[in-house]
Design a protein around this motif. Structure first.
Motif, short mmCIF file in Angstrom:
data_model
loop_
_atom_site.label_atom_id
_atom_site.label_comp_id
_atom_site.label_asym_id
_atom_site.label_seq_id
_atom_site.Cartn_x
_atom_site.Cartn_y
_atom_site.Cartn_z
N GLU B 24 16.59 5.19 12.66
CA GLU B 24 15.43 5.41 13.24
C GLU B 24 14.44 4.53 12.60
O GLU B 24 13.35 4.14 13.08
CB GLU B 24 15.31 6.87 12.77
N CYS B 27 13.83 1.44 14.25
CA CYS B 27 13.40 1.87 15.67
C CYS B 27 12.03 1.81 15.12
O CYS B 27 10.75 0.93 15.87
CB CYS B 27 13.84 2.92 16.15
N ARG B 28 11.35 2.27 13.99
CA ARG B 28 10.01 1.97 13.76
C ARG B 28 9.31 0.84 13.48
O ARG B 28 8.16 0.72 13.20
CB ARG B 28 9.82 3.33 12.81
N ALA B 29 10.23 0.23 12.99
CA ALA B 29 9.98 -1.16 12.42
C ALA B 29 9.49 -2.11 13.86
O ALA B 29 9.06 -3.07 13.33
CB ALA B 29 11.07 -1.76 11.82
N GLY B 30 9.53 -1.77 14.93
CA GLY B 30 9.18 -2.17 16.11
C GLY B 30 9.90 -3.83 15.98
O GLY B 30 11.06 -3.87 15.99
N TRP B 54 18.84 6.17 18.42
CA TRP B 54 17.93 5.43 17.82
C TRP B 54 18.08 3.79 17.87
O TRP B 54 17.08 3.25 17.82
CB TRP B 54 17.89 5.76 16.52
N ALA B 57 16.80 2.69 21.30
CA ALA B 57 15.44 2.76 21.35
C ALA B 57 14.87 1.51 20.49
O ALA B 57 13.84 0.95 20.95
CB ALA B 57 14.89 4.01 20.76
N GLU B 61 12.69 -1.98 22.22
CA GLU B 61 11.42 -2.44 21.88
C GLU B 61 11.23 -3.82 20.95
O GLU B 61 10.25 -4.28 20.58
CB GLU B 61 10.74 -1.39 20.88
#
Lengths: 313, 164
Positions: B24, B27-30, B54, B57, B61
């Motif tokens: 996750e 994932c938030r790190a783009g 995750w 996802a 990205e």
């Protein structure tokens, strides 16, 4: 005469909508006590799209995230959701219960799991039953016999409940999340989807395609094949990092004369006072929305003072 | 900026909870997670659903992987887990002409018959590689005659991109 206010990220809005948006940009901690459903404008419905990235059990387990998501939904009359990803069927029902914890009366419809791999996604519509109703027989998935779309759109037909039935605004919503690796091909296919929905019922001329298109207006060349095409969001990033315009609402003029010209991007960081890292826990997308007149507009156009003048794009 | 290498180390650990949190966070790190493209691809075969979702996802990205990852992605394109093979194939396609050395592996994925999504994505990836994937022309010509309309279309588009 209506007084117009600039929205935080969008077009000029009539005063009722502007008040809603001013609430939206006032920083409040995510844990703030809920105080009952917020009033919504009588002269507009707000239709939103929100990609809630990987909306599954791990996100639902984070109470602060759920609280922000619930506060987002309560601002709108309908929210088209993308990226429900879970084996459990309880994600969206549980979330709607959280939305309704303040006395709101939202309900939902959800589509089947879709995707070409074992990693599937579902679309959903969450709507305020005080102001909107759905035709249950209209809920379905757009046929895609040529397999052009990774996740064929979900459609449903809605009707406003603000006005008498004979005046109510009825419309199709078509919820889409494109494959980021096949965007041009999928946008091309969506032209056929849109036109197919326009022809689906002789008594319905309003089609609003909304979702995460993984593309912005400069890439909408294919949509120009739709006569009178217009879209809500332009020139404003829609991702949480404020770098890309991926999400939008697409419709056609003059059929959807009910579009009031008001739109916006609900910036999660500024609206809820979240640092980027916390906003990204909610989603990598911000919600986008458009305002529509809640009564069917036929022939002579919108009644006086029914919102900002529409702008063709 | 998150410590990508630390997250990668956690992603390959024994604790599923920690692996899910690492996926996750990546994932938030783009696009910063591009440095973790190969571990994230492997994580698509994780036994824990949260880790897989995750990881998927994150891969959606992060854009093209670093050029140096092509060699490591080639064997993963033939992985027995279809989600691993699908995402390795996708990343090779995103690499464009820099992944020409993956042509044989992608042609094998196109014709393996193991998973339709992998075969379709292999056709797409060969088209993204372009003229450097000329060796895959025979496999693509066979796929262009397939009864599956999507596979046939992607194969035709790949042949057009390869040219010659």
């Amino acid at each position: 005469m209506d007084v117009l206010f600039p929205s935080r990220r969008g077009r000029l809005l009539p005063i009722g909508l502007a008040a809603l948006c001013l609430v939206a940009v006032a920083p409040r901690p995510a844990s703030a006590q809920t105080v009952g459903p917020a009033p919504k404008p009588a002269d507009a419905i707000l239709v939103a799209s929100f990609n809630i990235q990987v909306f599954g059990e791990s996100k639902l387990a984070k109470q602060q995230v759920v609280e922000v998501l619930a506060r987002v939904v309560r601002r709108f009359d309908i929210v088209a959701i993308q990226e429900v990803r879970a084996k459990s069927d309880e994600i969206v029902p549980s979330f709607v219960r959280a939305v309704n914890a303040d006395g709101s009366r939202y309900s939902h419809v959800i589509g089947p799991r879709q995707g070409r791999t074992v990693s599937k996604e579902q679309y959903a519509f969450i709507y305020d039953t005080n102001r909107i109703e759905v035709d249950p027989s209209s809920v379905g998935v757009v046929p895609d016999p040529q397999n052009k779309l990774h996740r064929p759109p979900m459609h449903a037909r809605f009707r406003t409940r603000i006005n008498p039935v004979e005046m109510a605004f009825t419309f199709w919503l078509v919820d889409i999340h494109t494959d980021p690796d096949e965007v041009p091909q999928e946008l091309d296919a969506l032209v056929g989807v849109f036109q197919g929905m326009q022809a689906a019922r002789p008594d319905e001329d309003d089609v609003i395609l909304l979702g995460d298109l993984n593309a912005g207006p400069p890439e909408f060349k294919a949509f120009q094949r739709i006569p009178g095409v217009a879209w809500a969001v332009s020139g404003v990033p829609t991702n949480t990092r404020r770098s890309k315009t991926y999400d939008n609402l697409v419709f056609a003029r003059p059929a959807t004369a009910e579009y009031l010209g008001g739109w916006g991007v609900l910036d999660l960081q500024s609206t809820f006072g979240l640092p980027l890292e916390h906003a990204l826990e909610v989603s990598d997308h911000n919600p986008v929305w458009g305002a529509f007149y809640p009564a069917e507009v036929r022939g002579q156009g919108l009644p006086p003072m029914a919102g900002a003048p529409p702008v063709r794009r | 900026m998150p410590d990508i290498q630390a997250l990668v180390a956690t992603l390959s650990g024994h604790d599923p909870e920690a692996r899910a949190e690492a996926a996750e966070a990546l994932c938030r790190a783009g696009t910063d997670a591009a440095a973790a493209a190969v571990p994230l691809t492997r994580a698509c075969g994780d036994g824990d659903e949260r880790v897989r979702e995750w990881a998927v996802a994150a891969l959606e990205e992060l854009g093209p992987p670093p050029a140096g990852d092509v060699a490591a992605l080639i064997p993963l394109a033939g992985d027995g887990h279809p989600l691993v093979a699908y995402w390795a194939t996708t990343l090779l396609g995103r690499s464009g002409g820099a992944a020409a050395e993956a042509t044989a592996a992608l042609a094998a994925g196109l014709e393996s018959g193991r998973d339709p999504a992998v075969a379709e994505r292999a056709a797409w990836a060969l088209g993204k590689i372009g003229p450097g994937a000329a060796a895959a022309r025979p496999a693509l010509e066979r796929a262009a005659a397939a009864p599956d309309p999507r596979l046939a279309r992607l194969a035709r588009e790949a042949l057009a991109a390869i040219g010659g």
